[in-house]
Design an enzyme around this catalytic site. Structure first.
Site, PDB file in Angstrom:
ATOM      1  N   TYR A   1       0.759  -1.071   0.058  1.00 19.86           N
ATOM      2  CA  TYR A   1      -0.056  -0.067   0.044  1.00 19.86           C
ATOM      3  C   TYR A   1       0.763   1.011   0.088  1.00 19.86           C
ATOM      4  O   TYR A   1       0.496   2.179  -0.762  1.00 19.86           O
ATOM      5  CB  TYR A   1      -0.796  -0.104   1.307  1.00 19.86           C
ATOM      6  CG  TYR A   1      -1.764   1.039   1.268  1.00 19.86           C
ATOM      7  CD1 TYR A   1      -3.064   0.923   0.392  1.00 19.86           C
ATOM      8  CD2 TYR A   1      -1.742   2.148   2.227  1.00 19.86           C
ATOM      9  CE1 TYR A   1      -3.972   2.012   0.748  1.00 19.86           C
ATOM     10  CE2 TYR A   1      -2.630   3.063   2.484  1.00 19.86           C
ATOM     11  CZ  TYR A   1      -3.662   3.365   1.623  1.00 19.86           C
ATOM     12  OH  TYR A   1      -4.756   4.013   1.757  1.00 19.86           O
TER      13      TYR A   1
ATOM     14  N   LYS B   1       1.024   4.403  -2.727  1.00 17.82           N
ATOM     15  CA  LYS B   1       0.589   5.802  -2.777  1.00 17.82           C
ATOM     16  C   LYS B   1       1.861   6.506  -2.804  1.00 17.82           C
ATOM     17  O   LYS B   1       1.819   7.629  -3.445  1.00 17.82           O
ATOM     18  CB  LYS B   1       0.059   5.723  -1.114  1.00 17.82           C
ATOM     19  CG  LYS B   1      -1.121   4.959  -0.797  1.00 17.82           C
ATOM     20  CD  LYS B   1      -2.580   5.491  -1.917  1.00 17.82           C
ATOM     21  CE  LYS B   1      -3.671   4.958  -1.496  1.00 17.82           C
ATOM     22  NZ  LYS B   1      -4.580   5.386  -2.323  1.00 17.82           N
TER      23      LYS B   1
HETATM   24  P1  NDP Z   1     -13.425   2.122   0.660  1.00 17.18           P
HETATM   25  O1  NDP Z   1     -13.050   0.984   0.653  1.00 17.18           O
HETATM   26  O2  NDP Z   1     -14.513   2.627   1.758  1.00 17.18           O
HETATM   27  O3  NDP Z   1     -13.872   2.818  -0.943  1.00 17.18           O
HETATM   28  C1  NDP Z   1     -13.294   2.351  -1.968  1.00 17.18           C
HETATM   29  C2  NDP Z   1     -14.168   2.342  -3.008  1.00 17.18           C
HETATM   30  O4  NDP Z   1     -13.270   2.036  -4.287  1.00 17.18           O
HETATM   31  C3  NDP Z   1     -15.014   1.038  -3.008  1.00 17.18           C
HETATM   32  O5  NDP Z   1     -16.197   1.333  -3.455  1.00 17.18           O
HETATM   33  C4  NDP Z   1     -14.523   0.083  -3.606  1.00 17.18           C
HETATM   34  O6  NDP Z   1     -15.389  -0.890  -4.360  1.00 17.18           O
HETATM   35  C5  NDP Z   1     -13.795   0.844  -5.137  1.00 17.18           C
HETATM   36  N1  NDP Z   1     -12.845   0.012  -5.755  1.00 17.18           N
HETATM   37  C6  NDP Z   1     -12.231  -0.847  -5.280  1.00 17.18           C
HETATM   38  N2  NDP Z   1     -11.497  -1.740  -6.208  1.00 17.18           N
HETATM   39  C7  NDP Z   1     -11.894  -0.935  -7.231  1.00 17.18           C
HETATM   40  C8  NDP Z   1     -11.561  -1.147  -8.658  1.00 17.18           C
HETATM   41  N3  NDP Z   1     -10.330  -2.015  -9.281  1.00 17.18           N
HETATM   42  N4  NDP Z   1     -12.052  -0.365  -9.759  1.00 17.18           N
HETATM   43  C9  NDP Z   1     -13.161   0.567  -9.291  1.00 17.18           C
HETATM   44  N5  NDP Z   1     -13.345   0.826  -7.986  1.00 17.18           N
HETATM   45  C10 NDP Z   1     -12.869   0.100  -6.999  1.00 17.18           C
HETATM   46  O7  NDP Z   1     -12.246   3.145   1.005  1.00 17.18           O
HETATM   47  P2  NDP Z   1     -11.976   4.636   1.404  1.00 17.18           P
HETATM   48  O8  NDP Z   1     -13.049   5.457   0.988  1.00 17.18           O
HETATM   49  O9  NDP Z   1     -11.664   4.638   2.786  1.00 17.18           O
HETATM   50  O10 NDP Z   1     -10.757   5.041   0.613  1.00 17.18           O
HETATM   51  C11 NDP Z   1     -10.800   6.050  -0.625  1.00 17.18           C
HETATM   52  C12 NDP Z   1      -9.406   6.222  -1.024  1.00 17.18           C
HETATM   53  O11 NDP Z   1      -8.911   6.945   0.140  1.00 17.18           O
HETATM   54  C13 NDP Z   1      -8.458   4.959  -1.401  1.00 17.18           C
HETATM   55  O12 NDP Z   1      -7.808   5.328  -2.273  1.00 17.18           O
HETATM   56  C14 NDP Z   1      -7.793   4.837   0.156  1.00 17.18           C
HETATM   57  O13 NDP Z   1      -6.519   4.294  -0.080  1.00 17.18           O
HETATM   58  C15 NDP Z   1      -7.584   6.367   0.423  1.00 17.18           C
HETATM   59  N6  NDP Z   1      -7.097   6.417   1.836  1.00 17.18           N
HETATM   60  C16 NDP Z   1      -7.942   6.420   2.871  1.00 17.18           C
HETATM   61  C17 NDP Z   1      -7.827   6.465   4.059  1.00 17.18           C
HETATM   62  C18 NDP Z   1      -8.919   5.917   5.353  1.00 17.18           C
HETATM   63  O14 NDP Z   1      -8.379   6.055   6.380  1.00 17.18           O
HETATM   64  N7  NDP Z   1      -9.983   5.261   4.945  1.00 17.18           N
HETATM   65  C19 NDP Z   1      -6.550   7.038   4.348  1.00 17.18           C
HETATM   66  C20 NDP Z   1      -5.694   7.171   3.577  1.00 17.18           C
HETATM   67  C21 NDP Z   1      -6.201   7.138   2.074  1.00 17.18           C
HETATM   68  P3  NDP Z   1     -15.661  -2.031  -3.158  1.00 17.18           P
HETATM   69  O15 NDP Z   1     -17.277  -1.652  -2.872  1.00 17.18           O
HETATM   70  O16 NDP Z   1     -15.825  -3.434  -4.006  1.00 17.18           O
HETATM   71  O17 NDP Z   1     -14.867  -2.456  -1.942  1.00 17.18           O
END
Ligand code: NDP
Length: 246
Positions: A154, A158
């Site tokens: 990860y 990033k």
């Molecule tokens: P979630 O898991 O809640 O949401 C991520 C979304 O992306 C989900 O709807 C997921 O679908 C979708 N997804 C996963 N794989 C794919 C793919 N191959 N193609 C299209 N869509 C996809 O994550 P967050 O909202 O927490 O995170 C959003 C972003 O923020 C990410 O990039 C994460 O790394 C980053 N981030 C989050 C942090 C946190 O503390 N939450 C901290 C730092 C960064 P599905 O429903 O199948 O899972």
């Protein structure tokens, strides 16, 4: 409304941080395309956007697949005629220590987080260069800056997003396309809900603002970068982490 009549594409926009961004951008006047791999969540978020009075389109697209991404971009252009804003938000975690980390878990995290960002950025760049206008925002993480035990895949993905952001910012600046990243800290979403309580308590001690972030905190930073308020900012990484890393 600071995004009046803009068109935004938000990847992974059905749930979590992506969903909050989609709703905030819509409240600020933008039409929204979201892509995700989860049909039920996609449909629900699309309805919520439409209820705010904006046009919305949802696509089941896996961002790791360049052909699917390009097909989606063409469909968005057919429907909305332009793409002003791209948010590379789709992301996954597959945590384990390096000695136990499988090749599959390394590859899948790099594929979704980094290659997915490459696929969408590459496809949208052509459109934005022609438009002589665009805002590309990629969601990195503070883990991409400081690293984290158990998250080598990860963190590498990033950090790669940050390097990609700075490179593309230099390439597209002359075409009036701003390219920036956001590095969130600990944000309360489904992604972090699975962490053990003792890990969360330990993390809280590291956050000067003494609370975990909310998806809307990241969405507000994305709104700033998506708007013309930030038109003289490019190639930057904005940390939304309650002061955790400084
Ligand atoms: P979630 O898991 O809640 O949401 C991520 C979304 O992306 C989900 O709807 C997921 O679908 C979708 N997804 C996963 N794989 C794919 C793919 N191959 N193609 C299209 N869509 C996809 O994550 P967050 O909202 O927490 O995170 C959003 C972003 O923020 C990410 O990039 C994460 O790394 C980053 N981030 C989050 C942090 C946190 O503390 N939450 C901290 C730092 C960064 P599905 O429903 O199948 O899972």
């Amino acid at each position: 409304m600071i995004l009046k009549d803009r068109v935004a594409l938000i990847t992974g926009g059905a749930r979590g941080i992506g969903r909050d961004m989609a709703l905030l951008f819509a409240q600020e006047g933008s039409d929204i395309a979201i892509c995700d791999v989860n049909q039920e969540a996609l449909d629900a978020t699309k309805k919520e956007i439409e209820a705010l009075g904006r046009r919305a389109e949802g696509f089941i697209v896996d961002v790791t697949n360049l052909a699917q991404v390009e097909d989606m971009i063409n469909k968005i252009l057919d429907k909305f005629q332009k793409i002003d804003i791209l948010v590379n938000n789709a992301g996954i975690t597959r945590d384990s220590l390096i000695v136990r980390m499988s090749e599959k878990d390394f590859d899948s995290v790099i594929a979704v987080n980094l290659k997915g960002t490459f696929n969408c950025t590459k496809s949208v760049s052509k459109v934005m260069m022609k438009q002589r206008y665009g805002k590309i925002i990629s969601i990195a993480s503070i883990i991409g800056i400081i690293g984290n035990a158990g998250q080598a895949n990860y963190a590498a993905s990033k950090a790669g997003i940050i390097a990609l952001t700075k490179s593309v910012a230099k390439e597209l600046a002359s075409r009036n396309v701003n390219v920036n990243a956001i590095a969130p800290g600990f944000i309360e979403t489904d992604m972090t809900a699975k962490l053990a309580d003792d890990v969360k308590s330990q993390m809280l001690t590291l956050i000067p603002l003494n609370r975990f972030g909310k998806a809307i905190d990241v969405a507000k930073a994305a709104l700033f970068l998506a708007s013309d308020t930030s038109s003289y900012i490019t190639g930057q990484v904005i940390q939304v982490d309650g002061g955790m890393v400084m």
